[in-house]
Write a protein that holds these residues in place. Structure first.
Motif, short mmCIF file in Angstrom:
data_model
loop_
_atom_site.label_atom_id
_atom_site.label_comp_id
_atom_site.label_asym_id
_atom_site.label_seq_id
_atom_site.Cartn_x
_atom_site.Cartn_y
_atom_site.Cartn_z
N GLY A 1 -0.49 -0.12 0.87
CA GLY A 1 -0.99 -0.22 -0.49
C GLY A 1 -2.33 0.48 -0.67
O GLY A 1 -2.53 1.23 -1.65
N VAL A 2 -3.24 0.26 0.27
CA VAL A 2 -4.57 0.89 0.18
C VAL A 2 -4.45 2.41 0.34
O VAL A 2 -5.11 3.18 -0.39
CB VAL A 2 -5.52 0.30 1.25
N LEU A 3 -3.63 2.85 1.28
CA LEU A 3 -3.43 4.29 1.49
C LEU A 3 -2.85 4.95 0.25
O LEU A 3 -3.25 6.07 -0.13
CB LEU A 3 -2.51 4.52 2.68
N ALA A 4 -1.89 4.30 -0.39
CA ALA A 4 -1.25 4.88 -1.57
C ALA A 4 -2.26 5.13 -2.68
O ALA A 4 -2.28 6.21 -3.30
CB ALA A 4 -0.14 3.95 -2.06
N VAL A 5 -3.14 4.15 -2.91
CA VAL A 5 -4.16 4.30 -3.96
C VAL A 5 -5.15 5.40 -3.59
O VAL A 5 -5.51 6.24 -4.42
CB VAL A 5 -4.89 2.96 -4.18
N LEU A 6 -5.59 5.41 -2.33
CA LEU A 6 -6.57 6.39 -1.88
C LEU A 6 -6.04 7.81 -1.99
O LEU A 6 -6.72 8.71 -2.53
CB LEU A 6 -6.97 6.09 -0.43
N ILE A 7 -4.82 8.03 -1.50
CA ILE A 7 -4.24 9.38 -1.53
C ILE A 7 -4.00 9.85 -2.95
O ILE A 7 -4.34 10.98 -3.33
CB ILE A 7 -2.94 9.41 -0.70
N THR B 1 2.14 -0.32 -8.96
CA THR B 1 1.14 -1.34 -9.29
C THR B 1 1.51 -2.67 -8.64
O THR B 1 0.66 -3.37 -8.08
CB THR B 1 1.03 -1.52 -10.81
N GLY B 2 2.79 -3.01 -8.70
CA GLY B 2 3.27 -4.24 -8.06
C GLY B 2 3.05 -4.20 -6.56
O GLY B 2 2.72 -5.22 -5.94
N PHE B 3 3.21 -3.02 -5.96
CA PHE B 3 3.03 -2.89 -4.52
C PHE B 3 1.56 -3.09 -4.14
O PHE B 3 1.25 -3.74 -3.13
CB PHE B 3 3.50 -1.51 -4.06
N PHE B 4 0.64 -2.56 -4.95
CA PHE B 4 -0.78 -2.73 -4.65
C PHE B 4 -1.21 -4.18 -4.82
O PHE B 4 -1.96 -4.72 -4.00
CB PHE B 4 -1.64 -1.84 -5.55
N VAL B 5 -0.71 -4.83 -5.85
CA VAL B 5 -1.03 -6.25 -6.04
C VAL B 5 -0.47 -7.07 -4.89
O VAL B 5 -1.09 -8.03 -4.42
CB VAL B 5 -0.51 -6.76 -7.40
N ALA B 6 0.71 -6.65 -4.37
CA ALA B 6 1.27 -7.31 -3.19
C ALA B 6 0.34 -7.14 -1.99
O ALA B 6 0.20 -8.06 -1.17
CB ALA B 6 2.65 -6.75 -2.87
N ASP C 1 7.49 -3.53 -11.21
CA ASP C 1 6.31 -4.07 -10.53
C ASP C 1 6.52 -5.53 -10.16
O ASP C 1 6.19 -5.97 -9.06
CB ASP C 1 5.06 -3.94 -11.42
N PHE C 2 7.08 -6.29 -11.10
CA PHE C 2 7.36 -7.70 -10.83
C PHE C 2 8.35 -7.85 -9.68
O PHE C 2 8.20 -8.72 -8.82
CB PHE C 2 7.92 -8.38 -12.08
N ILE C 3 9.37 -7.00 -9.65
CA ILE C 3 10.39 -7.08 -8.59
C ILE C 3 9.77 -6.83 -7.22
O ILE C 3 10.01 -7.56 -6.26
CB ILE C 3 11.53 -6.08 -8.87
N VAL C 4 8.95 -5.77 -7.13
CA VAL C 4 8.30 -5.44 -5.85
C VAL C 4 7.37 -6.56 -5.41
O VAL C 4 7.37 -6.98 -4.25
CB VAL C 4 7.52 -4.11 -5.99
N PHE C 5 6.58 -7.06 -6.35
CA PHE C 5 5.63 -8.12 -6.03
C PHE C 5 6.32 -9.41 -5.59
O PHE C 5 5.98 -10.00 -4.58
CB PHE C 5 4.74 -8.37 -7.25
#
Length: 443
Positions: A200-206, A339-344, A16-20
């Protein structure tokens, strides 16, 4: 829903840290690239990109200037608490764009003003120009502070980082690439951030919709709780949210942004022609409506997921605006990096809004206050002043973000209050100047 492990929602993994961090370093790299590439160019290039920017990336940049962490975090919380009536927020964006295309963009391109408030001096007097510019600087600084606080709150919720350091990280990176990269850096970083936000929003929604068993189950949960209130057009003005209050009230606040906001008007003037500026305004509607709608629907899906064990009432989150990061930790528990992607995505919303705001306010300070006093300033001196004022504004935004931590409740409400309080008189002044020729400066 799946049971939370504990009341501690910190759960950032190494991936997550790496992606963010990769998303943040990309923003810094783009800012550094344009700072080096345009190091010898003039102030006009710094604030307007040489007035040769394509309407496609410019339209996307305009859209994400509207879409901040307030959208990504605040809109889901609104629909989670108040129902699908919040979906009207997305559709209030159409009317202000029509008004801008019909009246304001032609005016701005015809006059070729450096700042939008220069029109007020031409129409009324210099005192009104300075007053309105000062109001906008205060209003925008306050708004940017709130938008910095939200993603800092989200990162604080899912990582061991203290809120102090998350605020410094957010505003520091944003200030860097804005101060040194100028308008081109802002526009191209915004374009990339729009893609990150959407994904990020689509990933959480789906993912969440799949877990709860589809949209049929979501709609049943909304009906059972009385949150299926999209068509609630009760005329009672004392009610917090109805179709009328959102359509009328938010349309006015969005008109302030579309028609007489320096961040947006700089983009209108960054186009070669009036036609390109109108095209950019139309293009900006698509990401705004899509991302705003998806964020609102995500809140409804989150309500279904947490039905029967509300994390806000259970005190699993300290503030309502931490709801979405908490949800992400639950649904992506077995998917490292998400999680890192959504925070990004949350940070992308804030970086795009704050970078545009800092660039715009820096131009207001230079053109509305410093140049009239020292008109003999050289281009080099103006560039140095622009970058220094951007750094100072970034520091002020950081201070406001700290103050925002003392506010309770949902920050969407706070943001709308500030916009209406300070932006309403500004829009009214422009309206009087354009449509009522007998109005003078004293009136």
């Amino acid at each position: 829903m799946t049971e939370a492990n504990s009341n501690n929602i910190n759960g950032f993994s190494t991936s997550d840290f790496i992606v963010f961090l990769a998303s943040l370093l990309l923003c810094v790299a783009i800012g550094g690239f344009y700072a080096y590439k345009d190091r010898k160019k003039k102030v006009d290039n710094y604030y307007f990109g040489g007035k040769k920017i394509s309407p496609i990336p410019l339209g996307i940049s305009m859209s994400v200037t509207f879409i901040s962490a307030v959208t990504v975090l605040g809109y889901p919380t609104e629909s989670y608490v108040y129902g699908i009536i919040s979906l009207w927020y997305a559709f209030t964006l159409v009317i202000p764009n029509i008004i801008a295309c019909l009246y304001y963009i032609p005016l701005i391109h015809r006059l070729q003003v450096t700042t939008i408030y220069e029109y007020l001096e031409l129409r009324f007097d210099v005192k009104l120009r300075k007053l309105q510019s000062a109001i906008e600087i205060f209003n925008q600084t306050t708004y940017m502070g709130l938008t910095v606080y939200l993603p800092a709150l989200a990162l604080n919720a899912v990582t061991p980082l203290a809120l102090t350091w998350t605020i410094i990280l957010t505003s520091g990176i944003c200030t860097f690439y804005t101060a040194f990269g100028g308008m081109k850096a802002v526009v191209w970083v915004d374009t990339i951030q729009a893609g990150i936000m959407l994904a990020g929003v689509l990933a959480v929604l789906i993912r969440t919709t799949m877990i709860v068993g589809g949209f049929n189950n979501v709609w049943v949960a909304l009906e059972e709780s009385g949150r299926d209130n999209f068509w609630d057009f009760n005329p009672d003005p004392t009610l917090r949210s109805t179709g009328w209050t959102i359509l009328v009230g938010v349309s006015v606040t969005q008109s302030i942004l579309c028609c007489c906001n320096q961040s947006i008007c700089q983009r209108y003037l960054s186009c070669r022609t009036e036609r390109d500026a109108k095209l950019a305004a139309v293009i900006s509607l698509v990401p705004k409506i899509v991302i705003s709608s998806l964020c609102t629907i995500s809140g409804c899906v989150a309500y279904t997921y947490f039905k029967g064990c509300d994390p806000i009432k259970a005190k699993n989150v300290s503030k309502p605006d931490q709801l979405m990061p908490y949800l992400v930790l639950q649904v992506f528990r077995d998917m490292p990096g998400m999680t890192g992607f959504f925070v990004a995505a949350i940070f992308s919303g804030t970086l795009s809004t704050v970078s545009s705001g800092i660039n715009a306010l820096s131009s207001l300070l230079l053109e509305d206050f410093l140049v009239p006093i020292k008109p003999q300033l050289s281009q080099t001196a103006q560039m140095v002043i622009s970058k220094v004022t951007a750094l100072i504004l970034g520091t002020l935004v950081t201070a406001v973000a700290y103050l925002a931590s003392a506010l309770g409740g949902n920050l969407v409400s706070v943001v709308l209050i500030f916009r209406g309080l300070f932006g309403g008189p500004v829009l009214a002044t422009f309206t009087l100047g354009m449509f009522f020729p007998w109005t003078n400066a004293k009136a």
